[in-house]
Design a protein around this motif. Structure first.
Motif, PDB file in Angstrom:
ATOM      1  N   ALA A 375       0.820  -1.213   0.000  1.00 30.54           N
ATOM      2  CA  ALA A 375       0.000   0.000   0.000  1.00 30.54           C
ATOM      3  C   ALA A 375       0.852   1.261   0.000  1.00 30.54           C
ATOM      4  N   THR A 376       2.079   1.167   0.533  1.00 31.75           N
ATOM      5  CA  THR A 376       2.959   2.330   0.564  1.00 31.75           C
ATOM      6  C   THR A 376       3.937   2.298  -0.604  1.00 31.75           C
ATOM      7  N   GLY A 377       3.623   1.501  -1.614  1.00 33.28           N
ATOM      8  CA  GLY A 377       4.481   1.430  -2.790  1.00 33.28           C
ATOM      9  C   GLY A 377       5.817   0.780  -2.478  1.00 33.28           C
ATOM     10  N   GLY A 378       5.841  -0.097  -1.450  1.00 32.40           N
ATOM     11  CA  GLY A 378       7.047  -0.842  -1.150  1.00 32.40           C
ATOM     12  C   GLY A 378       7.947  -0.166  -0.135  1.00 32.40           C
ATOM     13  N   ASP A 379       7.382   0.319   0.962  1.00 32.58           N
ATOM     14  CA  ASP A 379       8.191   0.910   2.026  1.00 32.58           C
ATOM     15  C   ASP A 379       8.301  -0.115   3.164  1.00 32.58           C
ATOM     16  N   TRP A 380       9.493  -0.649   3.395  1.00 30.55           N
ATOM     17  CA  TRP A 380       9.657  -1.678   4.434  1.00 30.55           C
ATOM     18  C   TRP A 380       9.368  -1.113   5.812  1.00 30.55           C
ATOM     19  N   ARG A 381       9.535   0.208   5.974  1.00 31.03           N
ATOM     20  CA  ARG A 381       9.268   0.793   7.299  1.00 31.03           C
ATOM     21  C   ARG A 381       7.790   0.682   7.652  1.00 31.03           C
ATOM     22  N   ALA A 382       6.928   0.618   6.613  1.00 28.76           N
ATOM     23  CA  ALA A 382       5.490   0.441   6.865  1.00 28.76           C
ATOM     24  C   ALA A 382       5.240  -0.919   7.515  1.00 28.76           C
ATOM     25  N   SER A 383       5.956  -1.952   7.018  1.00 33.73           N
ATOM     26  CA  SER A 383       5.805  -3.288   7.610  1.00 33.73           C
ATOM     27  C   SER A 383       6.291  -3.280   9.048  1.00 33.73           C
ATOM     28  N   VAL A 384       7.396  -2.589   9.298  1.00 34.69           N
ATOM     29  CA  VAL A 384       7.921  -2.519  10.666  1.00 34.69           C
ATOM     30  C   VAL A 384       6.896  -1.834  11.569  1.00 34.69           C
ATOM     31  N   LEU A 385       6.296  -0.757  11.066  1.00 35.30           N
ATOM     32  CA  LEU A 385       5.298  -0.048  11.864  1.00 35.30           C
ATOM     33  C   LEU A 385       4.104  -0.960  12.188  1.00 35.30           C
ATOM     34  N   VAL A 386       3.697  -1.763  11.215  1.00 36.05           N
ATOM     35  CA  VAL A 386       2.578  -2.687  11.466  1.00 36.05           C
ATOM     36  C   VAL A 386       2.949  -3.654  12.585  1.00 36.05           C
ATOM     37  N   ILE A 387       4.187  -4.155  12.550  1.00 38.08           N
ATOM     38  CA  ILE A 387       4.608  -5.107  13.596  1.00 38.08           C
ATOM     39  C   ILE A 387       4.664  -4.398  14.956  1.00 38.08           C
ATOM     40  N   ILE A 388       5.165  -3.161  14.972  1.00 42.15           N
ATOM     41  CA  ILE A 388       5.162  -2.392  16.235  1.00 42.15           C
ATOM     42  C   ILE A 388       3.727  -2.221  16.727  1.00 42.15           C
ATOM     43  N   ASN A 389       2.818  -1.883  15.795  1.00 48.50           N
ATOM     44  CA  ASN A 389       1.409  -1.709  16.174  1.00 48.50           C
ATOM     45  C   ASN A 389       0.816  -3.002  16.737  1.00 48.50           C
ATOM     46  N   ILE A 390       1.196  -4.134  16.146  1.00 46.91           N
ATOM     47  CA  ILE A 390       0.689  -5.422  16.650  1.00 46.91           C
ATOM     48  C   ILE A 390       1.170  -5.621  18.091  1.00 46.91           C
ATOM     49  N   ILE A 391       2.457  -5.309  18.335  1.00 44.24           N
ATOM     50  CA  ILE A 391       2.993  -5.473  19.691  1.00 44.24           C
ATOM     51  C   ILE A 391       2.243  -4.555  20.662  1.00 44.24           C
ATOM     52  N   ILE A 392       1.988  -3.314  20.230  1.00 40.48           N
ATOM     53  CA  ILE A 392       1.284  -2.365  21.112  1.00 40.48           C
ATOM     54  C   ILE A 392      -0.127  -2.855  21.432  1.00 40.48           C
ATOM     55  N   VAL A 393      -0.879  -3.260  20.405  1.00 41.26           N
ATOM     56  CA  VAL A 393      -2.260  -3.676  20.701  1.00 41.26           C
ATOM     57  C   VAL A 393      -2.283  -4.948  21.540  1.00 41.26           C
ATOM     58  N   THR A 394      -1.312  -5.831  21.306  1.00 38.39           N
ATOM     59  CA  THR A 394      -1.251  -7.038  22.133  1.00 38.39           C
ATOM     60  C   THR A 394      -1.052  -6.641  23.588  1.00 38.39           C
ATOM     61  N   GLY A 395      -0.159  -5.672  23.818  1.00 35.66           N
ATOM     62  CA  GLY A 395       0.080  -5.186  25.174  1.00 35.66           C
ATOM     63  C   GLY A 395      -1.166  -4.550  25.774  1.00 35.66           C
ATOM     64  N   ILE A 396      -1.916  -3.810  24.959  1.00 37.81           N
ATOM     65  CA  ILE A 396      -3.133  -3.158  25.469  1.00 37.81           C
ATOM     66  C   ILE A 396      -4.204  -4.200  25.783  1.00 37.81           C
ATOM     67  N   TYR A 397      -4.293  -5.232  24.957  1.00 33.81           N
ATOM     68  CA  TYR A 397      -5.277  -6.287  25.218  1.00 33.81           C
ATOM     69  C   TYR A 397      -4.915  -7.096  26.465  1.00 33.81           C
ATOM     70  N   PHE A 398      -3.577  -7.237  26.751  1.00 33.45           N
ATOM     71  CA  PHE A 398      -3.112  -8.218  27.726  1.00 33.45           C
ATOM     72  C   PHE A 398      -3.833  -8.185  29.084  1.00 33.45           C
ATOM     73  N   PRO A 399      -3.829  -7.060  29.833  1.00 37.20           N
ATOM     74  CA  PRO A 399      -4.450  -7.103  31.157  1.00 37.20           C
ATOM     75  C   PRO A 399      -5.943  -7.438  31.109  1.00 37.20           C
ATOM     76  N   PHE A 400      -6.638  -6.930  30.100  1.00 38.77           N
ATOM     77  CA  PHE A 400      -8.080  -7.173  29.990  1.00 38.77           C
ATOM     78  C   PHE A 400      -8.350  -8.623  29.591  1.00 38.77           C
ATOM     79  N   PHE A 401      -7.471  -9.107  28.731  1.00 40.70           N
ATOM     80  CA  PHE A 401      -7.576 -10.506  28.314  1.00 40.70           C
ATOM     81  C   PHE A 401      -7.399 -11.421  29.525  1.00 40.70           C
ATOM     82  N   ARG A 402      -6.357 -11.132  30.356  1.00 44.70           N
ATOM     83  CA  ARG A 402      -6.110 -11.945  31.555  1.00 44.70           C
ATOM     84  C   ARG A 402      -7.342 -11.953  32.465  1.00 44.70           C
ATOM     85  N   ALA A 403      -7.938 -10.792  32.650  1.00 42.64           N
ATOM     86  CA  ALA A 403      -9.103 -10.705  33.528  1.00 42.64           C
ATOM     87  C   ALA A 403     -10.262 -11.535  32.964  1.00 42.64           C
ATOM     88  N   TYR A 404     -10.455 -11.463  31.659  1.00 37.30           N
ATOM     89  CA  TYR A 404     -11.544 -12.210  31.029  1.00 37.30           C
ATOM     90  C   TYR A 404     -11.276 -13.708  31.107  1.00 37.30           C
TER      91      TYR A 404
END
Lengths: 420, 101
Positions: A375-404
């Motif tokens: 989508a960014t015409g081949g910018d590898w930094r976009a892929s890195v950002l997606v992976i960072i975003n995945i790590i962030i959302v996983t972290g945000i889900y973590f405490p709530f997930f544990r409680a559930y």
């Protein structure tokens, strides 16, 4: 928290339902969606003309203009295609002849342009009016043309054929009087009175396009879409009904800039949400799926396994209804907060030009990092950002997930005790 | 029995179709299930379906879908959210069988 869901059911959903069932908006949505295959395939020629590998790029550079032609004839004429198919869908919704609706819409739209005399080569239509820039004009003219068609039909202003004339022939005459109303009307306004419909409509919608590109304009759809999905309603399809024309205009400006080697102007076209925010599906549920894979609850672990593959392809209904996330007060928090956080982060990463702004529409079922790269015409930094975003959302889900998870395991235990 | 399932794009309902087919095979029930998006449903309804199932995430368009199915005299049922998962095959099949009279 349940109170909030009640409020959503009571206020947000009826409004959104009305919106997504409104006849004209529905025709616009279905009409624009019909053009997406052309836009996806057409914009792939952008990647071929400007490949992300420098050696390849140098190789194809002399042919770039030729390679771009399929792109120019699809994405570059987007409004024309959309106009026809909006007219078709609106006419169908009134149970009128779809083809007549499409053709009248196109004629009304084309009449808002004035050809340029190129001398020896004859007259030429400016493509700039027929692409994303003409999108809103195309929409309005399609609605106008089909409403005239309907008006004529209701007032019986049609030419009736004698019996025995085949249906298809008779139908084609139904559009005769509507055409005789539409063409002179548009012509009078545009060419005789000299009122530039294109320019007027574009400046009318300019604030909307600007808003769609601001941080607020990015957060509003994110919040609305997650609120709707939290109650189990397809948020993207509802919000997209209104937002997609704006997203397409933003995308068109980006891709036009990229094709002419200019800096890419807009952050907020649809691929921004698709690849950087809705990773694994709306609510960035990929983080939740990853956590479920290693859950201590056998139920959540089995949901995790079953939803991993669809999740990688950004299909998350099994997560939303299976976990469930829908009407789940614990998971609602990360489901809303996660996308807001990564959306904001991505917005700043792009406005600081750490990552290329998206300008290519790729099929939404691709895995996040690959989709973002293309989508960014081949910018590898976009892929890195997606992976960072995945790590962030996983972290945000973590405490709530544990409680559930703990809640589920406790419930399982009490039912077991009840049984014995 | 021919059952048509409608969701937003016909993508997620494909997963549910698989689950139903699996469960039907287990119970030895003959059934044809197909998934479509809301954009195609009107045309598809003309092809002789016995039941239209509506995915929970498009339930806000239930009335409109009922009207469309009504013109072809096809009954409509809503898939319960818990049924709309890879494990929901049995639940949705039960729902389908209720309409099989």
């Amino acid at each position: 928290m349940y109170k909030l869901f009640e409020l959503l059911e009571k206020y947000l959903i009826p409004v959104m339902t009305k919106l997504s069932e409104q006849r004209h908006l529905q025709a616009i949505r279905d009409g624009i969606i019909s053009t997406i295959p052309l836009i996806i395939v057409g914009s792939f020629f952008m990647i071929i003309a400007f490949p992300p590998v420098p050696a390849l790029a140098a190789l194809v550079k002399p042919y770039a203009a030729e390679i771009l032609l399929p792109f120019r004839m699809t994405m570059g004429l987007m409004a024309l295609y959309a106009c026809h198919s909006i007219g078709y869908h609106l006419a169908k919704s009134y149970r009128l002849d779809g083809v007549a609706g499409g053709l009248l819409a196109m004629a009304a739209f084309l009449l808002t342009s004035v050809p340029v005399n190129t001398g020896e080569q004859g007259l030429a239509l400016l493509m700039s009016n027929l692409g994303g820039g003409g999108m809103f004009v195309a929409i309005l003219m399609a609605l106008f043309a089909v409403e005239v068609l309907r008006f004529a039909k209701e007032r019986k202003l049609t030419i009736r054929m004698p019996e025995g004339v085949p249906d298809s022939v008779a139908r084609s005459f139904e559009a005769l009087i509507p055409a005789a109303l539409i063409l002179p009307l548009v012509w009078l306004v545009r060419d005789v009175a000299g009122f530039d419909i294109q320019h007027f409509v574009m400046s009318l919608f300019q604030p909307l396009v600007l808003a769609g590109n601001s941080l607020v304009g990015i957060l509003v759809p994110i919040v609305l879409i997650t609120l709707l999905w939290a109650t189990g309603i397809h948020g993207d399809s509802v919000v997209g009904t209104v937002a997609r024309p704006i997203w397409l205009v933003l995308l068109d400006q980006n891709i036009a800039a990229a094709a002419s080697g200019q800096p890419i102007p807009n952050i907020g076209p649809e691929p921004f949400f698709q690849w950087f925010v809705w990773i694994g599906g709306s609510g960035a549920t990929i983080g939740l799926v990853l956590l479920m894979l290693v859950s201590r609850s056998p139920y959540l672990r089995s949901v995790g396994k079953a939803t991993l593959l669809p999740g990688i392809c950004n299909i998350n209904e099994p997560v939303i209804f299976g976990v469930p996330v829908m009407l789940n007060p614990l998971l609602f928090v990360p489901f809303l907060v996660g996308p807001v956080v990564v959306g904001t982060l991505t917005y700043f990463a792009m406005s600081l030009e750490l990552v290329t702004k998206p300008y290519i529409l790729v099929p939404w079922t691709l895995p996040g990092p690959i989709g973002a790269y293309l989508a960014t015409g081949g910018d590898w930094r976009a892929s890195v950002l997606v992976i960072i975003n995945i790590i962030i959302v996983t972290g945000i889900y973590f405490p709530f997930f544990r409680a559930y998870e703990q809640k589920l395991m406790k419930e399982a235990e009490t039912t077991r005790e009840d049984l014995t | 029995m021919k059952v048509l399932i409608v969701c937003s794009g016909g993508m997620s309902s494909a997963i549910v179709v698989k689950a139903i087919e699996k469960e039907a095979a287990r119970q030895d029930i003959k059934i044809t299930v197909k998934a479509v998006g809301t954009g195609e449903v009107e045309d598809e309804l003309k092809n002789g379906w016995g039941l239209l199932l509506v995915a929970p995430q498009v339930r806000h368009r239930l009335d409109e879908l009922k009207a469309k199915a009504g013109t072809c005299e096809i009954p409509v049922a809503l898939i319960p959210p818990q049924g709309y998962t890879p494990f929901g095959g049995a639940m949705v099949l039960d729902e389908i069988l209720k309409h099989m009279v």
